[in-house]
Design a protein around this motif. Structure first.
Motif, PDB file in Angstrom:
ATOM      1  N   GLU A 487      -3.182   5.230   9.901  1.00  0.00           N
ATOM      2  CA  GLU A 487      -4.309   4.691   9.146  1.00  0.00           C
ATOM      3  C   GLU A 487      -3.820   3.696   8.088  1.00  0.00           C
ATOM      4  N   GLY A 488      -4.488   2.547   7.998  1.00  0.00           N
ATOM      5  CA  GLY A 488      -4.101   1.556   7.015  1.00  0.00           C
ATOM      6  C   GLY A 488      -4.512   1.949   5.600  1.00  0.00           C
ATOM      7  N   TYR A 489      -3.711   1.536   4.634  1.00  0.00           N
ATOM      8  CA  TYR A 489      -4.081   1.708   3.226  1.00  0.00           C
ATOM      9  C   TYR A 489      -3.653   0.460   2.456  1.00  0.00           C
ATOM     10  N   ALA A 490      -4.413   0.116   1.464  1.00  0.00           N
ATOM     11  CA  ALA A 490      -4.146  -1.096   0.702  1.00  0.00           C
ATOM     12  C   ALA A 490      -2.876  -0.939  -0.136  1.00  0.00           C
ATOM     13  N   SER A 491      -2.025  -1.954  -0.120  1.00  0.00           N
ATOM     14  CA  SER A 491      -0.846  -1.940  -0.988  1.00  0.00           C
ATOM     15  C   SER A 491      -1.280  -1.786  -2.440  1.00  0.00           C
ATOM     16  N   GLY A 492      -0.525  -1.012  -3.182  1.00  0.00           N
ATOM     17  CA  GLY A 492      -0.860  -0.783  -4.580  1.00  0.00           C
ATOM     18  C   GLY A 492      -1.849   0.332  -4.808  1.00  0.00           C
ATOM     19  N   THR A 493      -2.179   1.087  -3.750  1.00  0.00           N
ATOM     20  CA  THR A 493      -3.060   2.247  -3.885  1.00  0.00           C
ATOM     21  C   THR A 493      -2.272   3.507  -3.533  1.00  0.00           C
ATOM     22  N   TRP A 494      -2.926   4.668  -3.688  1.00  0.00           N
ATOM     23  CA  TRP A 494      -2.236   5.942  -3.477  1.00  0.00           C
ATOM     24  C   TRP A 494      -2.378   6.461  -2.048  1.00  0.00           C
ATOM     25  N   GLY A 495      -2.567   5.574  -1.084  1.00  0.00           N
ATOM     26  CA  GLY A 495      -2.491   5.995   0.303  1.00  0.00           C
ATOM     27  C   GLY A 495      -3.821   6.031   1.015  1.00  0.00           C
ATOM     28  N   PRO A 496      -3.801   6.433   2.290  1.00  0.00           N
ATOM     29  CA  PRO A 496      -5.007   6.421   3.121  1.00  0.00           C
ATOM     30  C   PRO A 496      -5.974   7.548   2.782  1.00  0.00           C
ATOM     31  N   ALA A 497      -7.189   7.412   3.252  1.00  0.00           N
ATOM     32  CA  ALA A 497      -8.225   8.424   2.996  1.00  0.00           C
ATOM     33  C   ALA A 497      -7.827   9.782   3.562  1.00  0.00           C
ATOM     34  N   SER A 498      -7.125   9.785   4.704  1.00  0.00           N
ATOM     35  CA  SER A 498      -6.722  11.062   5.303  1.00  0.00           C
ATOM     36  C   SER A 498      -5.787  11.847   4.400  1.00  0.00           C
ATOM     37  N   GLY A 499      -5.001  11.148   3.561  1.00  0.00           N
ATOM     38  CA  GLY A 499      -4.131  11.840   2.615  1.00  0.00           C
ATOM     39  C   GLY A 499      -4.917  12.571   1.540  1.00  0.00           C
ATOM     40  N   ILE A 500      -6.046  11.985   1.139  1.00  0.00           N
ATOM     41  CA  ILE A 500      -6.918  12.637   0.167  1.00  0.00           C
ATOM     42  C   ILE A 500      -7.637  13.818   0.808  1.00  0.00           C
ATOM     43  N   THR A 501      -8.093  13.605   2.040  1.00  0.00           N
ATOM     44  CA  THR A 501      -8.878  14.627   2.733  1.00  0.00           C
ATOM     45  C   THR A 501      -8.075  15.893   2.996  1.00  0.00           C
ATOM     46  N   MET A 502      -6.783  15.736   3.322  1.00  0.00           N
ATOM     47  CA  MET A 502      -6.002  16.924   3.686  1.00  0.00           C
ATOM     48  C   MET A 502      -5.896  17.909   2.526  1.00  0.00           C
ATOM     49  N   LEU A 503      -5.886  17.405   1.271  1.00  0.00           N
ATOM     50  CA  LEU A 503      -5.902  18.307   0.127  1.00  0.00           C
ATOM     51  C   LEU A 503      -7.309  18.777  -0.191  1.00  0.00           C
ATOM     52  N   ALA A 504      -8.279  17.883  -0.007  1.00  0.00           N
ATOM     53  CA  ALA A 504      -9.671  18.252  -0.313  1.00  0.00           C
ATOM     54  C   ALA A 504     -10.123  19.432   0.536  1.00  0.00           C
ATOM     55  N   ARG A 505      -9.610  19.539   1.751  1.00  0.00           N
ATOM     56  CA  ARG A 505      -9.968  20.676   2.612  1.00  0.00           C
ATOM     57  C   ARG A 505      -9.581  22.005   1.978  1.00  0.00           C
ATOM     58  N   ASP A 506      -8.555  21.976   1.147  1.00  0.00           N
ATOM     59  CA  ASP A 506      -8.106  23.195   0.475  1.00  0.00           C
ATOM     60  C   ASP A 506      -8.630  23.292  -0.951  1.00  0.00           C
ATOM     61  N   GLY A 507      -9.460  22.312  -1.347  1.00  0.00           N
ATOM     62  CA  GLY A 507     -10.029  22.334  -2.685  1.00  0.00           C
ATOM     63  C   GLY A 507      -9.146  21.729  -3.756  1.00  0.00           C
ATOM     64  N   PHE A 508      -8.171  20.891  -3.363  1.00  0.00           N
ATOM     65  CA  PHE A 508      -7.245  20.299  -4.317  1.00  0.00           C
ATOM     66  C   PHE A 508      -7.329  18.780  -4.281  1.00  0.00           C
ATOM     67  N   VAL A 509      -6.708  18.150  -5.268  1.00  0.00           N
ATOM     68  CA  VAL A 509      -6.550  16.695  -5.290  1.00  0.00           C
ATOM     69  C   VAL A 509      -5.101  16.391  -5.671  1.00  0.00           C
ATOM     70  N   TRP A 510      -4.634  15.218  -5.208  1.00  0.00           N
ATOM     71  CA  TRP A 510      -3.292  14.797  -5.584  1.00  0.00           C
ATOM     72  C   TRP A 510      -3.240  14.466  -7.074  1.00  0.00           C
ATOM     73  N   ARG A 511      -2.141  14.805  -7.700  1.00  0.00           N
ATOM     74  CA  ARG A 511      -1.888  14.356  -9.066  1.00  0.00           C
ATOM     75  C   ARG A 511      -1.730  12.840  -9.094  1.00  0.00           C
ATOM     76  N   ARG A 512      -2.150  12.225 -10.175  1.00  0.00           N
ATOM     77  CA  ARG A 512      -1.863  10.816 -10.415  1.00  0.00           C
ATOM     78  C   ARG A 512      -0.675  10.740 -11.369  1.00  0.00           C
ATOM     79  N   PRO A 513       0.506  10.512 -10.842  1.00  0.00           N
ATOM     80  CA  PRO A 513       1.717  10.524 -11.701  1.00  0.00           C
ATOM     81  C   PRO A 513       1.633   9.454 -12.789  1.00  0.00           C
TER      82      PRO A 513
END
Length: 513
Positions: A487-513
């Motif tokens: 899946e494509g993701y825009a340069s300078g962003t925190w990755g594709p939508a599927s990366g967000i979804t995989m944590l959301a399924r467990d009720g979590f979100v990625w930290r923003r370092p």
């Protein structure tokens, strides 16, 4: 020399901790001296060790490459690299001493004549520099060339102990194979030439000060170890983000990807250090035994489709400039399915971590460069406040920053001043740069010195490599069977939508370092 006492490996025996351990007479052969790693990391690290008084006067450095150079040409390359990138100040007297042992051997990996010249050069250094037959061979070369070089070392008698009891060691850079089968084949070939105790697999992350401080944080402080388990930890996130693209590394990176390049080695090693039980000592065997137990208990997610993600960076703006997408980079096929973003869930089936997911992600073209381990703690079972009092309150978190700005952050809730009872997240921050007068040695300084000393705690053995591939191979096989572009993701962003979804399924979100 006067500051050498400050740079001591905390994993070594306590009796040795007050004094530095200085390498004995030896020679280091660098294969691949024209590459970025040698110029940007290895040569400066060697000088910094010499400048700190940790290399003996009887030290030799031999470069081996397909170049028509003389000794002085190679010495100029080393000199320029040191002047540009060394961590410690340039001192003429240190350089002159180092220069006495610098040699160059021109040749190719398939040339018997070149390896005979290498053998003669090492023999000459044994006499002129007193290196005593102690030789380390650093393979800063593509993995496909490992077998040929190792075979040549064996053929020309460079890979065995001699009658004086001198040692021969080999240093291998990642990746350690392409999958489990190739890793086992590499191990078979290397172990047929070098004893297992003479094989040093470099994972430079394990030489970083904060990675070792993870062990000190856990086992030297009663404050943290009691909560380092499933009773208090909700989930763990281990992130390595880079703000750069692949640069000129298309030949290496395409077909390897983020999972093989980083997760299989760096991030799974960080997972093992985070999850392992307390070793009985920091002896190499004890430390490795506990890491192996943690990796043996780890497994890929049951639902690989739901709990993994892969992506490729697209062209756009990053860091204030316009950048190419991965498929537009020079040397990359428009049909490449190599991922530049990889995220996976790993579960650990033991009493300490049962039910606690570990999320690992690595990517290029992220908003910023950062590597960190974040333990996110469970929320308090009861909050005696109104909902509006705590609506901005997250969970407590303990974050270890591996790079850059190495340190540790603790996030917790505190009352906002001048309010009746409003609670927000605040952080307490420990930074190495401001807490200690001593500067931290670079990872390659520590690791090269440990190779020359024969000190093995920071180097993974084949069993750890094998266990890591057993975790990752099912995921890679699943992705390969998809036969689709990541899946494509825009340069300078925190990755594709599927990366967000995989944590959301467990009720979590990625930290923003």
């Amino acid at each position: 020399m006067s500051n050498a006492k400050h740079f001591v490996n905390p994993l070594r025996d306590p009796q040795d901790r007050r004094l530095p351990r200085i390498a004995g007479p030896c020679a280091l052969v660098l294969f691949g001296v024209t590459g970025d790693l040698a110029r940007k990391k290895l040569m400066p690290a060697i000088y910094d060790l010499a400048n700190r008084g940790l290399l003996p006067p009887g030290f030799g450095l031999i470069g081996f490459a397909r170049r028509d150079w003389e000794n002085q040409d190679f010495a100029k390359i080393v000199h320029d690299s040191v002047k540009e990138r060394a961590r410690t100040p340039f001192r003429e007297e240190v350089w002159k001493q180092l220069l006495e042992g610098i040699r160059f051997v021109p040749g190719t990996f398939d040339s018997d004549e070149s390896f005979q010249t290498l053998k003669q050069t090492l023999d000459d250094l044994d006499q002129s520099q007193g290196t005593g037959g102690n030789h380390a061979f650093y393979l800063s070369i593509p993995p496909k060339a490992f077998d040929q070089v190792i075979s040549q070392l064996k053929k020309h008698g460079l890979a065995k102990r001699d009658q004086r009891g001198a040692w021969s060691r080999v240093v291998i850079e990642k990746p350690f194979g392409h999958d489990l089968a190739s890793a086992n084949e590499l191990e078979r070939r290397v172990s047929s030439v070098f004893h297992s105790q003479s094989v040093f697999r470099i994972d430079h992350y394990l030489g970083k000060e904060t990675v070792q401080n993870l062990l000190a944080l856990r086992f030297a402080n009663e404050l943290f170890e009691p909560i380092w388990n499933r009773n208090y930890v909700d989930h763990v996130q281990i992130t390595m983000a880079e703000d750069i693209g692949i640069g000129g590394r298309a030949g290496y990176y395409d077909g390897v990807g983020a999972a093989r390049d980083v997760i299989q080695n760096h991030l799974l090693q960080l997972l093992a250090l985070t999850a392992m039980e307390e070793p009985t000592s920091f002896d190499a065997d004890q430390l490795r035994a506990e890491k192996r137990k943690a990796l043996a208990a780890a497994r890929p997610p049951k639902d690989i489709a739901a709990h993994t993600a892969r992506g490729q960076y697209l062209g756009g703006w990053a860091g204030g400039k316009q950048v190419l997408g991965y498929l537009e980079e020079e040397g990359i096929s428009p049909q490449s399915q190599t991922e530049t973003y990889a995220a996976i869930r790993v579960d650990i089936d033991n009493r300490r971590w049962a039910g606690v997911p570990f999320y690992l992600r690595s990517a290029k073209r992220m908003p910023r460069r950062v590597t960190e381990i974040a333990l996110n703690l469970r929320r308090a079972p009861h909050l005696p406040f109104s909902q509006t009092d705590t609506e901005a309150l997250g969970s407590n978190a303990l974050v270890l920053r591996i790079q850059p700005d190495e340190g540790i952050t603790l996030r917790f809730g505190a009352k906002v001043p001048a309010t009746l009872m409003e609670i927000r997240d605040v952080t307490m921050d420990f930074a190495y740069g401001t807490s200690f007068a001593e500067s931290s040695p670079e990872a390659y300084e520590r690791l090269i010195l440990d190779v020359l000393l024969g000190d093995p705690p920071l180097f993974p053995q084949h069993e750890e490599v094998e266990l890591s591939w057993k975790i990752l191979d099912p995921i890679l096989d699943f992705w390969a069977d998809l036969d689709t572009q990541p899946e494509g993701y825009a340069s300078g962003t925190w990755g594709p939508a599927s990366g967000i979804t995989m944590l959301a399924r467990d009720g979590f979100v990625w930290r923003r370092p």
